[in-house]
Enzyme design. Structure first.
Site, PDB file in Angstrom:
ATOM      1  N   LYS A 174     -11.220   2.927  18.374  1.00 12.44           N
ATOM      2  CA  LYS A 174     -10.598   2.720  17.071  1.00 12.44           C
ATOM      3  C   LYS A 174     -11.577   3.087  15.960  1.00 12.44           C
ATOM      4  CE  LYS A 174     -10.083  -0.742  14.019  1.00 12.44           C
ATOM      5  NZ  LYS A 174      -9.877   0.087  12.827  1.00 12.44           N
ATOM      6  N   GLU A 249     -23.658  -3.565  16.615  1.00 12.90           N
ATOM      7  CA  GLU A 249     -24.557  -2.980  15.598  1.00 12.90           C
ATOM      8  C   GLU A 249     -24.004  -3.406  14.249  1.00 12.90           C
ATOM      9  OE1 GLU A 249     -27.260  -1.500  16.183  1.00 12.90           O
ATOM     10  OE2 GLU A 249     -27.032  -1.159  18.330  1.00 12.90           O
ATOM     11  N   CYS A 284     -26.371   1.818   7.051  1.00 10.04           N
ATOM     12  CA  CYS A 284     -26.925   0.530   7.482  1.00 10.04           C
ATOM     13  C   CYS A 284     -28.457   0.565   7.477  1.00 10.04           C
ATOM     14  CB  CYS A 284     -26.417   0.195   8.868  1.00 10.04           C
ATOM     15  SG  CYS A 284     -26.744   1.535  10.037  1.00 10.04           S
ATOM     16  N   GLU A 386     -26.649  -8.169   2.240  1.00  3.85           N
ATOM     17  CA  GLU A 386     -26.377  -6.728   2.229  1.00  3.85           C
ATOM     18  C   GLU A 386     -25.440  -6.375   1.076  1.00  3.85           C
ATOM     19  OE1 GLU A 386     -23.785  -5.014   5.357  1.00  3.85           O
ATOM     20  OE2 GLU A 386     -25.385  -3.576   5.685  1.00  3.85           O
TER      21      GLU A 386
END
Ligand code: NAD
Length: 482
Positions: A174, A249, A284, A386
């Protein structure tokens, strides 16, 4: 122009979603809908799993070299359309087309080729003593799930699919519903290349519908996920109920640490700037906390800001643009909210800090100026959480211990970069900081053989090289008595 209608790939054929519903796909540079992607549900996942189950034994039984040939053929098909796919990736995600052409699409090709070769070179394990010979088989798991995010769409999608297929699994994958286009193109290329039906299935749609159905499906033996820490936590807890193997991750809040003895050539400074703002900061691995030793802070800041202010934000189609558009309206709102929070926390905006209007066809696009902030304590939310946008904070430090403490002062632990001429120090600091990846005098220099991933809230498990092949296989030890 009518929006293009994308389809799923199930059992080697394009398939409309069972429920007949579609999601709008936007071009970030213009804010306009340009495609419709299937809003699939558990029925589509069910069909994909059934096809994968039928295909898995035959695929696993193929010699590794044969599976490798299929992956090479797919890589070749992408390579033959590099320019076209780069334009499509840029349109879908807002990233500059030059970046998609030089990084995203070449890396997708490299992922497929790398694992095609890796699987034919993977040495077996055996242990012998006077009593017996142990042979450790590494058998494919059967049907596996791959779920990927929007920031490096085809790059990260293939980073999962390639090792899963190489190791002999059938895949239900996906892509992000925000950037589904190149995954759709991949499905067309897989058909064109004669990939055996059911070996690769691609189901488009929303996380809580399609993603969750993949994670919860009892026939799916493992899930490889890249995305936010919040989604990773939901996946880990859903998978735990079935003792399902997961590789996660997740997010990052990465430090770039510049010591006073760093060799700050123009090239290195450009890399430090790129490490903050490449892909609009939506990587990231971006270094969003820039730690600079006090004695060089003012001089560094002057040179750094000069470079950041010369970055051009503009139409992703324009080869002169360094930064393109952010991926979506909600993401722009999130990043602007983070900048506002930084102001409230007492941060001083040194440059940027606002949304930008790009004239012409991009007048309604989602652009934010590269933003640099200083004067914030290391433990404020801005420096711990983040942001995932073009926002970097500057933090001065006095000594190595303080740099290590600041670097480690977040729940994340994905990647760090160190800038120093003193390699003994680099070694020391690399060992003390809690990150899965440490770059010394470089950033995002990747060797696909190395373990890739983070610690703490950034990840569980490693991708890349042998680690990925290990994840997508189950070891079985066969002990044969002498
Ligand atoms: P996200 O977590 O919102 O979505 C990632 C994927 O998970 C999407 O395909 C989404 O549809 C799916 N998903 C959402 N909810 C789900 C659920 N309940 N069950 C199963 N699947 C679900 O992340 P995003 O916004 O697409 O991506 C940005 C994030 O990804 C950032 O946090 C970034 O740091 C992270 N990221 C990490 C790495 C890495 O290697 N560590 C690489 C790239 C991006």
């Amino acid at each position: 122009m009518e929006p293009a209608t994308l389809s799923n790939l199930i059992d080697g054929k394009p398939a409309a979603p069972a429920g007949g519903a579609y999601l709008d796909v936007f071009e970030p540079a213009t804010g306009k809908v340009y495609a419709r992607c299937p809003d699939s549900d558990s029925r589509d996942v069910e069909a994909a799993v059934a096809a994968a189950e039928r295909a898995a034994p035959g695929w696993a039984a193929l010699p590794a070299g044969e599976r490798a040939r299929h992956l090479h053929r797919l890589a070749g098909a992408i390579e033959a359309r590099l320019d076209e796919l780069a334009r499509e990736e840029s349109r879908d995600s807002g990233k500059p087309v030059t970046l998609a052409r030089s990084v995203d699409i070449p890396r997708a090709i490299a992922n497929l080729r790398f694992f095609a070769e890796a699987i034919t070179q993977w040495p077996g394990e055996s242990h012998a003593d006077a009593r017996a010979v142990n042979v450790t088989l590494r058998q494919p798991l059967g049907v596996v799930g791959c779920i990927s995010p929007w920031n490096l769409p085809l790059y990260l999608f293939t980073w999962k699919i390639a090792p899963a297929l190489a190791a002999g699994n059938a895949v239900v994958a996906k892509p992000s519903e925000v950037t589904p286009f190149t995954a759709f193109r991949l499905s067309q290329l897989a058909i064109e290349c004669g990939m055996p039906p059911g070996v690769l299935n691609i189901v488009h749609g929303l996380g809580p519908k399609v993603g969750q159905a993949i994670v919860e499906h009892p026939k799916i033996k493992a899930v490889s996920f890249t995305g936010s820490t919040r989604t990773g936590a939901a996946i880990a807890s859903a998978a735990a109920k079935q003792f399902k193997k997961v590789s996660l991750e997740m997010g990052g809040k990465n430090p770039a640490i510049v010591f006073a003895d760093a060799y700050l050539s123009d090239v290195n400074l450009d890399t430090i700037v790129r490490s903050g703002f490449s892909n609009q900061g939506e990587i990231c691995l971006c270094g969003s906390r820039l730690l600079v030793e006090h004695s060089i802070y003012d001089d560094f800041k002057r040179r750094y800001l000069g470079k950041v202010e010369s970055l051009r934000v503009g139409d992703p189609n324009d080869p002169a643009s360094d930064l393109g558009a952010l991926v979506s309206q909600p993401h722009v709102e999130k990043v602007m909210g983070c900048i506002e929070r930084a102001r409230q926390e007492g941060g001083k905006i040194l440059t940027g800090g606002e949304a930008i209007s790009v004239p012409g066809r991009c007048a309604n696009g989602w652009f934010i100026a590269p933003t640099v902030i200083e004067g914030l304590p290391q433990d404020c939310a801005t420096n711990r959480e983040e942001i995932f946008g073009p926002v970097v904070t500057l933090l001065p430090f006095d000594c190595e211990d303080e740099a290590v403490a600041i670097a480690n002062g977040t729940d994340y632990g994905l990647a760090a970069s160190l800038w120093t001429r003193d390699l003994a120090r680099a070694q020391r600091v690399a060992e003390r900081i809690e990150f899965g990846i440490v770059w010394v005098n470089c950033w995002m220099l990747r060797d696909l053989r190395t373990p890739f991933g983070g610690v703490k809230h950034s990840g569980m498990g490693r991708e890349g090289g042998v680690d990925a092949l290990r994840f997508f296989t189950e070891p079985k030890n066969v002990c044969i008595a002498r």
